[in-house]
Write an enzyme that holds these catalytic residues in place. Structure first.
Site, PDB file in Angstrom:
ATOM      1  CB  CYS A  96      -0.899  -0.041   1.227  1.00  0.00           C
ATOM      2  SG  CYS A  96      -1.846   1.439   1.483  1.00  0.00           S
ATOM      3  N   GLY A 114      -8.779  -4.115 -14.696  1.00  0.00           N
ATOM      4  CA  GLY A 114      -9.226  -4.063 -13.298  1.00  0.00           C
ATOM      5  C   GLY A 114      -8.823  -2.719 -12.695  1.00  0.00           C
ATOM      6  CG  ASP A 147      -3.912  -7.912  -0.739  1.00  0.00           C
ATOM      7  OD1 ASP A 147      -5.023  -7.470  -0.392  1.00  0.00           O
ATOM      8  OD2 ASP A 147      -3.157  -7.311  -1.521  1.00  0.00           O
ATOM      9  CB  ALA A 185      -5.326  -0.636   1.602  1.00  0.00           C
ATOM     10  CG  HIS A 195     -26.212  25.316  -0.895  1.00  0.00           C
ATOM     11  ND1 HIS A 195     -26.614  24.365  -1.805  1.00  0.00           N
ATOM     12  CD2 HIS A 195     -26.342  26.525  -1.507  1.00  0.00           C
ATOM     13  CE1 HIS A 195     -26.989  24.980  -2.922  1.00  0.00           C
ATOM     14  NE2 HIS A 195     -26.825  26.287  -2.768  1.00  0.00           N
TER      15      HIS A 195
HETATM   16  C1  LIG Z   1      -0.920  -0.101  -7.860  1.00  0.00           C
HETATM   17  C2  LIG Z   1      -1.810  -0.448  -6.693  1.00  0.00           C
HETATM   18  C3  LIG Z   1      -2.694   0.498  -6.213  1.00  0.00           C
HETATM   19  C4  LIG Z   1      -3.524   0.182  -5.143  1.00  0.00           C
HETATM   20  N1  LIG Z   1      -4.384   1.140  -4.687  1.00  0.00           N
HETATM   21  C5  LIG Z   1      -5.221   0.849  -3.673  1.00  0.00           C
HETATM   22  C6  LIG Z   1      -6.108   1.833  -3.154  1.00  0.00           C
HETATM   23  O1  LIG Z   1      -6.130   2.977  -3.616  1.00  0.00           O
HETATM   24  N2  LIG Z   1      -6.927   1.474  -2.137  1.00  0.00           N
HETATM   25  C7  LIG Z   1      -6.922   0.213  -1.618  1.00  0.00           C
HETATM   26  O2  LIG Z   1      -7.705  -0.054  -0.706  1.00  0.00           O
HETATM   27  N3  LIG Z   1      -6.063  -0.731  -2.061  1.00  0.00           N
HETATM   28  C8  LIG Z   1      -5.219  -0.445  -3.068  1.00  0.00           C
HETATM   29  N4  LIG Z   1      -4.332  -1.386  -3.502  1.00  0.00           N
HETATM   30  C9  LIG Z   1      -4.303  -2.709  -2.856  1.00  0.00           C
HETATM   31  C10 LIG Z   1      -3.517  -2.637  -1.556  1.00  0.00           C
HETATM   32  O3  LIG Z   1      -2.231  -2.104  -1.776  1.00  0.00           O
HETATM   33  C11 LIG Z   1      -3.401  -4.022  -0.936  1.00  0.00           C
HETATM   34  O4  LIG Z   1      -4.661  -4.638  -0.950  1.00  0.00           O
HETATM   35  C12 LIG Z   1      -2.922  -3.908   0.501  1.00  0.00           C
HETATM   36  O5  LIG Z   1      -1.630  -3.355   0.542  1.00  0.00           O
HETATM   37  C13 LIG Z   1      -2.927  -5.288   1.178  1.00  0.00           C
HETATM   38  O6  LIG Z   1      -2.477  -5.130   2.475  1.00  0.00           O
HETATM   39  P1  LIG Z   1      -1.818  -6.334   3.280  1.00  0.00           P
HETATM   40  O7  LIG Z   1      -1.492  -5.806   4.621  1.00  0.00           O
HETATM   41  O8  LIG Z   1      -2.665  -7.523   3.164  1.00  0.00           O
HETATM   42  O9  LIG Z   1      -0.475  -6.699   2.480  1.00  0.00           O
HETATM   43  P2  LIG Z   1       0.740  -5.854   1.931  1.00  0.00           P
HETATM   44  O10 LIG Z   1       0.439  -4.416   1.855  1.00  0.00           O
HETATM   45  O11 LIG Z   1       1.164  -6.542   0.692  1.00  0.00           O
HETATM   46  O12 LIG Z   1       1.844  -6.026   3.052  1.00  0.00           O
HETATM   47  C14 LIG Z   1       2.420  -7.263   3.336  1.00  0.00           C
HETATM   48  C15 LIG Z   1       3.751  -7.032   4.017  1.00  0.00           C
HETATM   49  O13 LIG Z   1       4.210  -8.261   4.556  1.00  0.00           O
HETATM   50  C16 LIG Z   1       5.611  -8.348   4.397  1.00  0.00           C
HETATM   51  N5  LIG Z   1       5.964  -9.777   4.455  1.00  0.00           N
HETATM   52  C17 LIG Z   1       5.617 -10.759   3.580  1.00  0.00           C
HETATM   53  N6  LIG Z   1       6.057 -11.958   4.022  1.00  0.00           N
HETATM   54  C18 LIG Z   1       6.700 -11.731   5.195  1.00  0.00           C
HETATM   55  C19 LIG Z   1       7.334 -12.559   6.138  1.00  0.00           C
HETATM   56  N7  LIG Z   1       7.377 -13.896   5.985  1.00  0.00           N
HETATM   57  N8  LIG Z   1       7.904 -11.982   7.223  1.00  0.00           N
HETATM   58  C20 LIG Z   1       7.857 -10.645   7.414  1.00  0.00           C
HETATM   59  N9  LIG Z   1       7.243  -9.811   6.553  1.00  0.00           N
HETATM   60  C21 LIG Z   1       6.651 -10.342   5.463  1.00  0.00           C
HETATM   61  C22 LIG Z   1       5.849  -7.709   3.033  1.00  0.00           C
HETATM   62  O14 LIG Z   1       7.190  -7.263   2.908  1.00  0.00           O
HETATM   63  C23 LIG Z   1       4.847  -6.556   3.074  1.00  0.00           C
HETATM   64  O15 LIG Z   1       5.423  -5.384   3.589  1.00  0.00           O
HETATM   65  C24 LIG Z   1      -3.460  -1.099  -4.543  1.00  0.00           C
HETATM   66  C25 LIG Z   1      -2.552  -2.045  -5.019  1.00  0.00           C
HETATM   67  C26 LIG Z   1      -1.731  -1.726  -6.078  1.00  0.00           C
HETATM   68  C27 LIG Z   1      -0.754  -2.747  -6.569  1.00  0.00           C
END
Ligand SMILES: Cc1cc2nc3c(=O)[nH]c(=O)nc-3n(C[C@H](O)[C@H](O)[C@H](O)COP(=O)(O)OP(=O)(O)OC[C@H]3O[C@@H](n4cnc5c(N)ncnc54)[C@H](O)[C@@H]3O)c2cc1C
Length: 478
Positions: free
Chosen positions: A41, A183, A311, A319, A444
């Site tokens: 994110c 998408g 995710d 996010a 307004h």
């Molecule tokens: C271009 C783009 C634009 C987006 N825009 C939006 C938006 O405007 N609004 C929205 O809601 N969503 C948006 N998203 C989606 C959003 O970024 C993700 O859905 C969100 O970041 C998921 O959050 P998360 O915490 O599940 O995982 P992530 O943000 O992927 O974080 C996972 C973290 O876990 C860490 N990790 C992984 N494995 C390990 C391990 N074994 N040990 C320690 N650390 C580890 C990784 O390094 C990472 O930092 C966008 C995505 C993209 C690609």
């Protein structure tokens, strides 16, 4: 005694939100992050994208007003835009550790891997072990928040980009880009690239943009029409069957057999969960056929005491949804399972040539759930603020239950739709139903007063009927 009450693996929105919420509930919390805090994110997703799309929207909005009180020459500067984006992302990132520490969360750099999970204690290996710290840590509860990564195409080539490379690695905007996939990420980055001067062609295998987003057809039609007006080429019902590096660019073959060459391709075909070296099998945590960690409505995995959010689990890969999961999982991990996740409460927002936001049930979902849905509508064309801004492409659609007046969901297309949607989301969770919009006083001119305009005919009919019923609406849905 375990080292911590809770270990969170992964520091994206799912992980950091869960860590903060648990710490606020009094738990001793460690957050393990192997890369950059803030996850996809902050580093390759929402924040860099929003920064760039904001510039693209300004270019369009100001361009629309040239000769209407604004003059001069206006154009985007890609390199400066990237530098601006980098400055913003690194400022937030550099503050991250301090911010989490302030909430009492201990951030530990390293890759976390589950070693074993018992009923009262789980062990997590840390790789590499930081100086002086033990190589394994223990906690009563675990939350897995390891996120996702973009789907890639073979063969690898620096001109075949995913959103990650597009947002973090290129320093020149290619003259022509094939965007593969329509998408959320595809339509957002295609719009940005177009506004900054690239020739963009977007190929989508389905018949329309945003095919899996559960948005009303009308919202999608508006966006497709706007793409056409701006000159963003779209190919629907068309798959890219091959994408190979050639001497002068990337040669793409389409499902109709045609071929074209572009300077670069942006692969926006979705994302897949990150489970590498996480020790799921050893811990006995079930993963479904598509590679998502299986989690209950409490966000608990098949192993009691181990939760999964964001995710890495099946659900909207946003996010917004990760933050929602995080609140649910943190509360359940610390206080016992009592809160269920409900994605109908979570808004979906698209930042593209139009801002589109939706929440709750669509008309079809409402019907399937046994409501008697009506759709209240208003157009931005009738909104005086939109007229004043000379920006009136959009509408409001509010789904309500005709019998009770309970608001069930809706969609907003237009400026600041992603902000306005919060009012609709709150109203959908209120037992005052559409009366909430009726009894509010609005500023307004404002965008939000159109919410009242839309529901007005229904409040009148409902008050005449004298019915005062309440059904829990989206609160009943899981
Ligand atoms: C271009 C783009 C634009 C987006 N825009 C939006 C938006 O405007 N609004 C929205 O809601 N969503 C948006 N998203 C989606 C959003 O970024 C993700 O859905 C969100 O970041 C998921 O959050 P998360 O915490 O599940 O995982 P992530 O943000 O992927 O974080 C996972 C973290 O876990 C860490 N990790 C992984 N494995 C390990 C391990 N074994 N040990 C320690 N650390 C580890 C990784 O390094 C990472 O930092 C966008 C995505 C993209 C690609």
């Amino acid at each position: 005694m375990p080292d911590f009450d809770l270990i969170v693996i992964g520091g994206g929105p799912g992980g950091y939100r869960a860590a903060i919420d648990a710490a606020r509930l009094g738990a001793k919390v460690a957050l393990l992050e192997k890369g950059s805090p803030g996850g996809t994110c902050l580093n390759q997703g929402c924040i860099p994208k929003k920064t760039l799309v904001h510039l693209a929207t300004l270019l369009e909005d100001v361009g629309e007003l040239l000769g209407r009180g604004l003059g001069g020459e206006l154009r985007g500067n890609f390199r400066q835009a990237l530098a601006h984006k980098d400055e913003i992302v690194s400022a937030i990132r550099s503050n991250f550790g301090v911010w989490l520490k302030r909430f009492g969360v201990e951030v530990i750099a390293g890759h976390g891997r589950l070693l074993r999970c018992g009923s009262d204690e789980c062990a997590v290996a840390l790789d590499p072990a930081p100086d002086g710290a033990p190589a394994s840590l223990s906690a009563g509860r675990i939350i897995i928040a390891t996120g996702s990564e973009p789907v890639r195409l073979e063969p690898a080539d620096p001109r075949i980009l995913t959103s990650r490379e597009f947002l973090t690695e290129i320093d020149e905007l290619p003259d022509s880009i094939l965007c593969i996939g329509g998408g959320a990420v595809g339509v957002e980055l295609a719009y940005f690239a177009h506004q900054f001067g690239a020739g963009v062609c977007l190929a989508e295998s389905q018949a329309h943009l945003l095919p899996s987003m559960n948005l009303p057809d009308r919202a999608i039609n508006y966006l497709e029409r706007k793409f056409r007006r701006l000159g963003i080429e779209t190919m629907f019902g068309t798959r890219v069957t091959a994408c190979v590096p050639a001497v002068h660019g990337i040669e793409a073959t389409f499902s109709d057999g045609s071929r074209r060459t572009f300077d670069a391709a942006l692969v926006a075909l979705g994302r897949r969960p990150v489970l590498r070296r996480l020790g799921l099998e050893a811990a006995g945590i079930a993963v479904d056929a598509d590679g998502y960690i299986e989690a209950s409505a409490y966000c608990e995995t098949s192993v009691p005491g181990v939760y999964a959010v964001g995710d890495v689990t099946r659900g909207p890969m946003t996010a917004n949804a990760a933050l929602h999961d995080a609140k649910v999982a943190a509360a359940n991990a610390i206080l016992g399972n009592h809160v269920k996740r409900n994605y109908f409460k979570v808004p979906t927002v698209i930042n593209s040539a139009l801002e589109i936001a939706a929440v709750g049930l669509s008309e079809e979902q409402a019907e399937a759930a046994g409501f008697e849905p009506e759709v209240a509508r208003a157009s931005l064309g009738g909104c005086v603020k939109a007229r004043a801004h000379h920006d009136f492409e959009g509408f409001y659609e509010i789904v309500l239950d005709a019998e009770t007046g309970q608001l069930l969901g809706g969609c907003i297309v237009g400026p600041e739709a992603g902000e306005q949607i919060h009012l609709l989301a709150a109203a959908c969770q209120s037992n005052r139903g559409l009366w909430l919009f009726k009894d509010m006083s609005y500023s307004h001119p404002s965008w939000c007063e159109e919410l009242e305009t839309a529901i007005d005919p229904y409040t009148a009919a409902l008050s005449r009927s004298g019915r005062e019923l309440f059904t829990p609406g989206i609160l009943a849905m899981h």
